[in-house]
Design an enzyme around this catalytic site. Structure first.
Site: not given
Ligand code: ZN
Length: 265
Positions: A74, A125, A129, A220
């Site tokens: 991510d 995503h 964010h 991540h």
């Molecule tokens: Zn995220």
């Protein structure tokens, strides 16, 4: 004397009535505040729990005996960290799924392109964010998601199928926005919390504990919409994670492959 005696108890009684009505009022306020807080806690729980389908269906894993597992990253692309992740994936001959942030794709277009040309999957995503995105209107969320789709498509040639909400946070109306943008909402069953882990071994052992056939692991390569964030523990852990799972007989698949297996005849 008689007047005084009849007067005194009356005052005492009315004082008691006033006191008990004040107490009842305070109790009602206290109970109402408690109910509102309980409602907010429950509503937040359903918004954050990655396994909750209360507001809408999420894809988080599949039930299978086959040792397949999806590795996801991510918050990228994120400069050197993403490039190092891509190197490790190539060395290990593993394909992963990257849930990228639209702003980061625009900042690192060449890296976004490399994620795709290396054979990995790129998914949505959100554009910025932002935690606040889920509080916006359904139309505003739809606009954000379609914008991210277009950014990803323009830079990589891949059109996303899946949307992972920032922080996994889902408002009830976010599901309609994702459906309108032709995106399937996806969470995970294995959040490693690699971003706050004190060492690589913590991340490795966490994955050991929660990895299971049909699961979705989250790591991540970025940090929200920030640029140039280092993730040394995750980078150190990644080859160990892959090798440990391979040793247990796992095959790595993308989120699309995992999802399609659940609907395969
Ligand atoms: Zn995220």
């Amino acid at each position: 004397m008689a007047i005084g005696r009849s007067w005194m108890p009356k005052t005492h009684k009315s004082f008691k009535i006033v006191k008990s009505s004040k107490l009842r009022f305070r109790f009602k306020i206290f109970a109402l505040t408690g109910l509102i807080l309980a409602f907010l806690v429950i509503a937040a729980y359903f918004s954050y729990d990655p396994a909750s389908n209360f507001y809408g269906n999420v894809f988080k894993s599949i039930i299978t005996k086959d040792k397949v597992i999806a590795l996801t990253f991510d918050d990228g692309p994120n400069g050197e960290t993403t490039l190092k992740v891509l190197d490790i994936l190539k060395q290990e001959d593993v394909k992963a799924t990257f849930f990228v942030v639209g702003d980061n794709v625009k900042f690192y277009p060449a890296i976004a392109k490399k994620i795709a040309t290396d054979g990995n999957e790129i998914e949505n995503h959100s554009t910025h964010h932002a935690h606040s995105l889920q509080f916006e209107t359904e139309y505003a969320i739809y606009k954000d998601l379609t914008e991210t789709n277009q950014i990803i498509y323009a830079h990589t040639g891949q059109m996303p199928r899946f949307y992972r909400p920032p922080f996994g946070f889902r408002s009830p109306w976010a599901f309609g926005a994702a459906r309108a943008a032709k995106l399937i909402t996806v969470t995970w069953n294995d959040l490693t919390q690699d971003y706050s882990a004190k060492s690589d071994s913590v991340i490795v052992s966490y994955i050991e504990k929660f990895a299971r056939p049909g699961g979705v692991i989250v790591l991540h390569d970025g940090s929200g919409a920030k640029h140039g964030v280092d993730h040394p523990n995750m980078l150190k852990a990644l080859p160990q994670i892959i090798e440990n799972l391979k040793a247990k007989g796992y095959k790595f698949v993308t989120v699309s492959e995992l999802y399609d297996r659940s609907y395969a005849k």
